[in-house]
Every structure is written in structure tokens, then in C-alpha cells.
Design an enzyme around this catalytic site. Structure first.
Site, PDB file in Angstrom:
ATOM      1  N   HIS A  80      -4.039  37.659  10.937  1.00  0.00           N
ATOM      2  CA  HIS A  80      -5.542  37.110  10.207  1.00  0.00           C
ATOM      3  C   HIS A  80      -6.582  36.671  11.085  1.00  0.00           C
ATOM      4  O   HIS A  80      -7.732  36.581  10.898  1.00  0.00           O
ATOM      5  CB  HIS A  80      -5.112  35.844   9.299  1.00  0.00           C
ATOM      6  CG  HIS A  80      -6.156  35.289   8.630  1.00  0.00           C
ATOM      7  ND1 HIS A  80      -6.606  35.779   7.589  1.00  0.00           N
ATOM      8  CD2 HIS A  80      -6.811  33.983   8.709  1.00  0.00           C
ATOM      9  CE1 HIS A  80      -7.711  35.092   7.070  1.00  0.00           C
ATOM     10  NE2 HIS A  80      -7.666  33.953   7.791  1.00  0.00           N
ATOM     11  N   CYS A  81      -6.195  35.817  12.219  1.00  0.00           N
ATOM     12  CA  CYS A  81      -6.998  34.740  12.895  1.00  0.00           C
ATOM     13  C   CYS A  81      -8.103  35.645  13.534  1.00  0.00           C
ATOM     14  O   CYS A  81      -9.519  35.389  13.455  1.00  0.00           O
ATOM     15  CB  CYS A  81      -6.550  33.851  13.850  1.00  0.00           C
ATOM     16  SG  CYS A  81      -5.288  32.729  12.799  1.00  0.00           S
ATOM     17  N   LEU A  82      -7.698  36.545  14.641  1.00  0.00           N
ATOM     18  CA  LEU A  82      -8.702  36.841  15.575  1.00  0.00           C
ATOM     19  C   LEU A  82      -9.731  37.945  15.006  1.00  0.00           C
ATOM     20  O   LEU A  82     -10.608  38.165  15.378  1.00  0.00           O
ATOM     21  CB  LEU A  82      -8.075  37.603  16.877  1.00  0.00           C
ATOM     22  CG  LEU A  82      -6.971  36.484  17.781  1.00  0.00           C
ATOM     23  CD1 LEU A  82      -6.657  37.072  18.972  1.00  0.00           C
ATOM     24  CD2 LEU A  82      -8.004  35.253  18.063  1.00  0.00           C
TER      25      LEU A  82
END
Length: 409
Positions: A253-255
Site C-alpha cells: 500500500h505504502c510506496l
């Protein structure tokens, strides 16, 4: 609110710390699964769920009415992209579900990553609209960004320093007190917007540095240089350098998502593009296509056309030792090779077979020997690479394999 990769591990540690925890999720299938003692994520094992249910420290529901009477509410819902722009529909939905149950003295914390201003300008008004209660003055309200790394056995909720912030000092103190019950180090941040900014800075830093080594890896291949040997050498410097590894792209999800939230805010509010972030995103998004082209070229050198070829893919998850398929570059590479006509078979001991979309097989000499190419995309610790000696051609995107039949990214 939200029982995924962020909310469920938080529920576990809070229950173990002595809180009575109610898990709320809008997905009735997830609620039913947890109520039956089955965990939907690898970081929480079934036995933990069964124990919490048996002791009464944890219950699970999809009924919004159950939120009434809660003393602390943590919102941990997804914040994805939609058409390349921030999608806050899950946060807004959580706010609308919770707002009728807001009462004086309650503490509400947002953990979902978003751009600076989301907590106070988007969620706060939604929480207040049904009651007229003022965030801060009437109920405690703030932001504490999640720092979950799925599959990480060393760093987890309890031992990862926790940033906390509030719309006023009383809110920040209440949120700090809550998390201090089960997190070893809690770090107060001066403002909610700074805490939101800090979270995106963390992931932007990683995105930019991964894109740098990815682009250097592409250049190294053209120049006949060994990026992995060069990184080994550079990493001996004890200051001014932090090692990042090239790979087939970024996932989770983050990068792929979080830096775009900051870029969106900068464009829409300041009228300024953050060129470093945007270029980093472009490089990382290019990597799966680049890897697929390198594999096609490797096959061609041995006189094999990609169309009709048999390719064995090692690793479908976006990161080692996890079954997380969100935005997985490995799945993108597999799909690109399949579109070119290759017959794809996948080895991954961590993923749900029904979620892969390709035949899931075991890694052995028979599978490796039948493949025209083996592509290592995610280097799980569970892999025994010895059967790869039987493969005619191996493309290693992680820099962990050696041999006459191995080509490394």
C-alpha cells in the site's frame, strides 16, 4: 474500525494489554471469518484470534450500533488511489458511520495514511456533523500513522516507535496515554499536519532511493557493470550512505500510493509539482515492464520465443516472507509475460492460491527443468534454490543467485 493489515495487529496488542477490544469492519465475510477464529492476514495467527475470542477480550462486528459507548476509536481503513488521485472514500465512510455515536470524552484516532490536512479538514467535520460536538473541545481527536511492515518478524506494533498527535494538547496527551499501554516508545508530534507529513516523508524517502538504485541497475546492464557488486562496495562506507536494493518494482500500500498523496497536495494547494517524487514513481512503475523485456531478451538469446514458452515465476507477493499481493510488481511481470504468450506457473508458499490467477506449483528440479526460464521476483526465505541448477535460464531480480545459468538484474 478496519480489520486488515493495520487494524487487526493493533487489536491483538491492545487486547493483550488489557483493553476490551471491539473489531468493526464493513465486510461481513471478514467479520464472519474472524468470529470463527480465522485470521485473514499472516501477521496474526489463528490461535491469537481464538484466544482473544475465548477470553472475551476481543469481539467482532459489522453493526455500527456497536460503536456506541466506545472510549477509544481507532480508524484504520484503506486510503488507495483512484485514477491516480487520493481516494478517501473509506475514511469518509468511517466518519459517517462513527459520527452518530460520537460523545463527549471519547478519543478518536486516525491511523490511515493521507495528505496533511485530512484529519482536521476531512474527517473532523464528518465526526462532528451529527452531534455538533467540537473535536478537541468535546472529544479527543488526532492522528497516529501506522507503521506496519507485513511479514517483518523483528519490527511490529509494540516495538516500533509510534508517532502521536492531537488537535490540542489534551487530545495528544490522551492518545499518547492510550498507545503507551502497548507500544514501548511513543513520540509526540507538535501538530496533526506534521505527523501526517512525517508519515509520507518516510515512504517518499524509500520510494526515491529505490527508484535511484532501480535506474542505476538499468544503466549498469547497458554499461556491462555489476550493480550488486558496486552496492556491496558502497555499503562499506560507515556514514553518508544507506543501502537500497534494486528489484522488479514497488508494491504494497505504502510506496506506490503514499508519495502521490503528497504530490497531489502540493499540486492542488501550492501549485508546485514535487518532481523528485513524480520521477521516482515513473521509474518504479517502469520496472515490471523492464524486467519482462529482459526476460524476453534472455529467452531470445537461446533461440526461444516468448510466445509458447514455459516460464516459472518465483514469488508472487510484493515483498519477501509475506503473502501480500497488493500492487505486487511480481504479478505485473507475470501478467506482462502471459500477455506476450508465455505459459506462466508460480511458486509462492505464502499466497492464497485462488488470488494468483496462474497455476501454483512447488519448486523442484522437475518444474525448473521443464521451464524455458525461471524468474525470481520475490526472494522468500522458504525457497530452496538448489533445484534451479536444472533450469536452462534464470533471471534474478533480487541479486541473490549465482551460476552459469543466472542473469541478474
Amino acid at each position: 474500525m478496519g480489520l486488515g493489515y493495520v487494524g487487526l495487529p493493533l487489536a491483538v496488542v491492545a487486547a493483550k494489554a488489557g483493553f476490551d477490544v471491539l473489531g468493526f469492519d464493513v465486510d461481513p465475510r471478514r467479520v464472519a471469518e474472524l468470529a470463527a477464529g480465522r485470521s485473514p492476514i499472516e501477521d496474526v495467527v489463528d490461535d491469537e484470534v481464538v484466544t482473544m475470542l475465548a477470553t472475551g477480550s476481543f469481539s467482532v462486528t459489522a453493526d455500527p450500533a456497536s460503536l456506541a459507548g466506545a472510549e477509544v476509536v481507532v480508524i484504520a481503513v484503506p486510503t488507495p488511489l483512484r485514477d491516480g488521485e487520493p481516494d478517501l472514500r473509506a475514511v469518509e465512510s468511517a466518519g459517517r458511520i462513527l459520527s452518530p455515536h460520537i460523545r463527549a470524552g471519547m478519543t478518536v484516532v486516525l491511523e490511515s495514511t493521507s495528505y496533511p490536512g485530512t484529519t482536521e479538514q476531512v474527517l473532523g467535520p464528518l465526526l462532528a456533523e451529527s452531534t455538533g460536538l467540537v473535536p478537541g473541545a468535546d472529544f479527543r481527536f488526532g492522528f497516529s500513522p501506522e507503521r506496519i511492515d507485513p511479514g517483518n518478524k523483528e519490527w511490529h506494533v509494540s516495538n516500533t516507535p509510534k508517532l502521536v498527535s492531537g488537535v490540542d494538547a489534551k487530545s495528544r496527551n490522551a492518545i499518547e496515554e492510550f498507545y503507551s499501554a502497548f507500544v514501548k516508545v511513543v513520540v509526540p508530534v507538535s501538530s496533526v499536519r506534521d505527523a501526517e507529513f512525517a508519515k509520507i516523508i518516510e515512504n517518499s524517502f524509500r520510494s526515491v532511493n529505490i527508484s535511484l538504485v532501480n535506474e542505476l541497475a538499468m544503466v549498469a546492464a547497458e554499461l556491462g557493470l555489476d550493480i550488486h557488486s558496486a552496492l556491496d562496495a558502497a555499503a562499506t562506507k560507515p556514514f553518508g550512505f544507506m543501502r537500497f536494493q534494486p528489484g522488479p518494482g514497488v508494491g504494497g500500500h505504502c510506496l506506490p500510493v503514499d508519495p502521490r498523496y503528497l504530490a497531489h497536495l502540493s499540486r492542488s494547494t501550492a501549485g508546485k509539482a514535487i518532481r523528485t517524487l513524480e520521477l521516482a514513481g515513473e521509474v518504479n512503475e517502469e520496472m515490471p515492464g523492464y524486467v519482462a523485456r529482459r526476460v524476453v531478451a534472455g529467452l531470445a538469446r537461446s533461440g526461444t520465443e516468448v510466445e509458447g514458452s514455459r516460464i516459472l515465476v518465483l514469488g508472487a507477493a510484493y515483498k519477501p516472507n509475506s503473502g501480500d499481493l497488493r500492487h505486487s510488481p511480481a504479478m505485473t511481470v507475470a501478467a506482462l509475460l502471459a500477455e506476450a504468450g508465455a505459459r506462466i506457473r508460480v511458486v509462492d508458499p505464502h499466497v492464497d492460491p485462488g488470488a494468483v490467477g496462474f497455476p501454483l506449483v512447488r519448486l523442484d528440479a522437475g518444474e525448473a527443468g521443464k521451464a524455458d526460464a525461471v524468474v525470481l521476483l520475490t526472494d522468500h526465505d522458504a525457497f530452496d534454490y538448489s533445484p534451479l541448477d536444472a533450469a536452462p535460464y534464470v533471471f534474478d531480480t533480487r541479486g541473490v543467485l549465482h551460476g552459469a545459468n543466472v542473469e541478474r538484474l
